[in-house]
Design a protein around this motif. Structure first.
Motif, mmCIF file in Angstrom:
data_model
loop_
_atom_site.group_PDB
_atom_site.id
_atom_site.type_symbol
_atom_site.label_atom_id
_atom_site.label_comp_id
_atom_site.label_asym_id
_atom_site.label_seq_id
_atom_site.Cartn_x
_atom_site.Cartn_y
_atom_site.Cartn_z
ATOM 1 N N SER A 99 0.829 -1.212 0.000
ATOM 2 C CA SER A 99 0.000 0.000 0.000
ATOM 3 C C SER A 99 0.858 1.255 0.000
ATOM 4 O O SER A 99 0.541 2.235 -0.690
ATOM 5 N N LEU A 100 1.937 1.255 0.761
ATOM 6 C CA LEU A 100 2.817 2.426 0.801
ATOM 7 C C LEU A 100 3.455 2.690 -0.561
ATOM 8 O O LEU A 100 3.665 3.844 -0.936
ATOM 9 N N LEU A 103 0.815 4.633 -2.683
ATOM 10 C CA LEU A 103 0.290 5.917 -2.203
ATOM 11 C C LEU A 103 1.334 7.013 -2.355
ATOM 12 O O LEU A 103 2.523 6.769 -2.161
ATOM 13 N N SER A 104 0.881 8.202 -2.641
ATOM 14 C CA SER A 104 1.834 9.312 -2.782
ATOM 15 C C SER A 104 1.692 10.347 -1.676
ATOM 16 O O SER A 104 2.582 11.159 -1.473
ATOM 17 N N SER A 105 0.611 10.326 -0.939
ATOM 18 C CA SER A 105 0.374 11.301 0.118
ATOM 19 C C SER A 105 1.135 10.900 1.384
ATOM 20 O O SER A 105 0.874 9.843 1.974
ATOM 21 N N PRO A 107 1.055 12.133 4.532
ATOM 22 C CA PRO A 107 0.256 11.914 5.745
ATOM 23 C C PRO A 107 -0.484 10.564 5.746
ATOM 24 O O PRO A 107 -0.573 9.900 6.773
ATOM 25 N N VAL A 108 -0.969 10.158 4.580
ATOM 26 C CA VAL A 108 -1.661 8.872 4.486
ATOM 27 C C VAL A 108 -0.659 7.734 4.672
ATOM 28 O O VAL A 108 -0.949 6.738 5.346
ATOM 29 N N GLN A 109 0.532 7.879 4.109
ATOM 30 C CA GLN A 109 1.569 6.862 4.280
ATOM 31 C C GLN A 109 1.943 6.706 5.752
ATOM 32 O O GLN A 109 2.076 5.585 6.250
ATOM 33 N N ALA A 111 0.129 7.516 8.392
ATOM 34 C CA ALA A 111 -1.008 6.942 9.117
ATOM 35 C C ALA A 111 -1.089 5.433 8.883
ATOM 36 O O ALA A 111 -1.288 4.660 9.822
ATOM 37 N N LEU A 112 -0.916 5.010 7.640
ATOM 38 C CA LEU A 112 -0.974 3.591 7.315
ATOM 39 C C LEU A 112 0.157 2.826 7.998
ATOM 40 O O LEU A 112 -0.058 1.745 8.547
#
Length: 132
Positions: A99-100, A103-105, A107-109, A111-112
């Motif tokens: 998933s990482l 993803l490019s964001s 903050p989302v990385q 958090a995940l």
């Protein structure tokens, strides 16, 4: 085997408990197969819903070969076999890493990654290891 305490359910709510039990059972079965979905936790919740809605469905769930054993072991406080802990932690790490990479964001990385870390820490530190 001791049943967990459950509050009495009004007759009007029993069909809703059973319906929720089936939804959680379906999600739990998917979670047993796919990494990233907490299969055992969902199945434990499904058994609790069935216990409030219709004990016959709870008995049905507990009689399933693999699924029932997971729920019974959790209820009895036996925990997980070491091999299952390794498999669960590996699946979490692989799912988070995959998933990482997609993803490019930032903050989302972050958090995940934190959610994955909490999952691994919970499994390794809080879930008892069942010895053969």
């Amino acid at each position: 085997m001791a049943r967990p305490p459950s509050s009495p359910s009004s007759p009007a709510l029993r069909p809703l408990w059973v319906a929720l039990g089936f939804v959680l059972t379906g999600l739990g079965v998917v979670g047993v197969v796919l990494p990233g979905i907490p299969g055992t936790g969902l199945l434990v919740l499904a058994a609790a819903c069935f216990a409030r809605g219709n004990p016959r469905w709870e008995a049905w769930l507990l009689s399933r070969p693999v699924v029932g054993q997971l729920v019974r072991d959790y209820r009895a406080g036996r925990g997980m076999p070491l091999r299952a802990k390794w498999a669960a932690c590996t699946c979490i790490l692989v799912a988070v890493a995959f998933s990482l990479s997609r993803l490019s964001s930032l903050p989302v990385q972050v958090a995940l990654a934190l959610v994955g870390l909490v999952g691994v820490l919970y499994i390794t530190l809080r879930v008892p290891t069942r010895r053969p």
